[in-house]
Every structure is written in C-alpha cells, then in structure tokens.
Design a protein around this motif. Sequence first.
Motif, short mmCIF file in Angstrom:
data_model
loop_
_atom_site.label_atom_id
_atom_site.label_comp_id
_atom_site.label_asym_id
_atom_site.label_seq_id
_atom_site.Cartn_x
_atom_site.Cartn_y
_atom_site.Cartn_z
N ARG A 80 0.83 -1.20 0.00
CA ARG A 80 0.00 0.00 0.00
C ARG A 80 0.87 1.26 0.00
O ARG A 80 0.59 2.22 -0.72
CB ARG A 80 -0.94 -0.01 1.21
CG ARG A 80 -1.92 1.16 1.22
CD ARG A 80 -2.74 1.15 2.50
NE ARG A 80 -3.53 -0.07 2.60
CZ ARG A 80 -4.73 -0.20 2.05
NH1 ARG A 80 -5.27 0.81 1.38
NH2 ARG A 80 -5.40 -1.32 2.19
N ASP A 81 1.93 1.24 0.82
CA ASP A 81 2.84 2.39 0.88
C ASP A 81 3.44 2.68 -0.50
O ASP A 81 3.49 3.83 -0.96
CB ASP A 81 3.98 2.14 1.87
CG ASP A 81 3.50 2.00 3.30
OD1 ASP A 81 2.44 2.59 3.62
OD2 ASP A 81 4.18 1.32 4.09
N LYS A 102 0.85 3.87 -3.20
CA LYS A 102 0.49 5.28 -2.99
C LYS A 102 1.61 6.20 -3.46
O LYS A 102 1.36 7.23 -4.08
CB LYS A 102 0.20 5.52 -1.50
CG LYS A 102 -0.23 6.94 -1.19
CD LYS A 102 -0.54 7.10 0.30
CE LYS A 102 -0.95 8.53 0.62
NZ LYS A 102 -1.24 8.69 2.06
N ALA A 108 2.00 6.08 -7.37
CA ALA A 108 0.80 6.54 -8.07
C ALA A 108 0.90 8.00 -8.50
O ALA A 108 0.11 8.46 -9.32
CB ALA A 108 -0.44 6.34 -7.19
N THR A 109 1.89 8.72 -7.98
CA THR A 109 2.07 10.12 -8.40
C THR A 109 2.51 10.21 -9.86
O THR A 109 2.40 11.28 -10.46
CB THR A 109 3.10 10.82 -7.51
OG1 THR A 109 4.34 10.10 -7.55
CG2 THR A 109 2.62 10.90 -6.07
N LYS A 162 -1.43 5.60 -12.92
CA LYS A 162 -2.19 4.49 -12.32
C LYS A 162 -1.31 3.25 -12.16
O LYS A 162 -0.74 2.75 -13.12
CB LYS A 162 -3.40 4.15 -13.19
CG LYS A 162 -4.27 3.05 -12.60
CD LYS A 162 -5.47 2.75 -13.48
CE LYS A 162 -6.31 1.63 -12.90
NZ LYS A 162 -7.47 1.31 -13.77
#
Length: 238
Positions: free
Chosen positions: A46-47, A50, A53-54, A57
């Motif tokens: 998850r880290d 996230k 994702a900058t 997608k």
Amino acid sequence: VDAGEPAPAPATTTLPHNRAGEAKRADVDEGRTLFVRNVPYGATRRDLAKLFATSGKVSSVHLVKDSATGLGRGSCFVTYAEKASADDAVASPWTLEARTLVATRAVDRTTASTLRDATKIGAATKRKLEAREHGDKRRLDLASEGLVQNDDAAAADVPEGDMKKRERARQETSLKLRNPLFHVNPARLSIRNLGKHVDESKLKTMVLGAGLKKADVGAVHVVREKIAAPPGAPPPPP
C-alpha cells in the motif's frame, strides 16, 4: 564530463516465477514494469502503490521476499497501466522513509542472463544493453555528440593541428568515462581552443549568435590555464 554519483550496479531485475504467472508478459515487454531497489524493509504494498501513483495508475506492486525467511529483500516490482507513467517514474526521484529509491526498467529472464554474462557478448555490448534496459544515468550516449573525425565531411576544411586537438580531447573524455564516478552533463557544453581575446561576455555573445535563446543559456565560464611567469617577468596587464 562531470563528476557524479556512481551509476547503480546491475541487479536482479527480472520478475520472479510466481509474479510472472500472475501478470502478462506484456507488462515487461511494453516497459510498464519497474524494478525498485533500496526499499525500506518495513514498507508495504500500500505504501509503495500510494507513492508511485504520483506518476500514474499503478496496476500492481510485488514485494520481493526471501523464500527462506519470508522477509523483504529491499526491492519490489511496480507495474503501471500505461507505459508513459512508467517512463515518468524512471525519470523521477523517489524517497520513502528517508531512503532514496532506485527505479529501473524490469527485464525478462533471458535479457537479464545476457546482461550478467559479459564474456558472451563483450563488455561494450553489455554496457549498451544495460543503458537501454535500465536507463543510462551517466548519459554515455552523448559522449560522441559533435565528434568530427578525419573521414567526416565536416573535417574537410579543418586544419590538421585542430583535428589533432579534437582527437586528444576525445581520448581525454574516453579515459575519464572509464571511471564510473564521471558522467556526461546533458545541459553543459565544453568549448575548446578559444582565442585569448575571448572573455565570458564575448563567448556568451557567440553562443547566442549561434541561434540559442537567451533564456536557454545559463552560466558562461571561461577557464584559463594558469602558467607561472618566469622570475623577473613583469606582471600581466590588468
């Protein structure tokens, strides 16, 4: 040619067998999957999703773990939905928990095996493959930019003495780039054989006269070799 940080050493950038079964081979072939090194051992999928994702997608994140202990090995694979997102991610700086991450393009097992064995393909070919697959952070592809050799049409009216100077400069650059601490700066141009009358102001005028925009020209610096004057010689004029 500038001193810089060493380019990252080649590492295992292939998808593990279990990951290859989950994802389509096209992820790697299309350049949408990245291999990320120096990942904090406590980082979660998850880290990482996230964070990356900058750039676009993220389709999936796979943490590489030790098969014996089940602990993370400090690396992961990140797959994007679009190649453009992966391109942006490779060119971007990344940090997580105060650690600098190194993101490179993942390759298939055959290519990785070839990259590891320079005896089969030769060191020069290996370097070219590494630059293509991992991104040439030293920009060695620019080392011969603007090179004029004896057989080139551009050398037709160049005096022999000037051609020898060009060859010496090429050899100096080649020698420096054998050291991994040196890289080619794509934003800096080295101009040699300037006349003694050319100062920084005149040099900048010459550069702008060649067609560059003023906004595109940063600092201009003329380097003069310092030669000690013989004893008793008058000081140079101010």
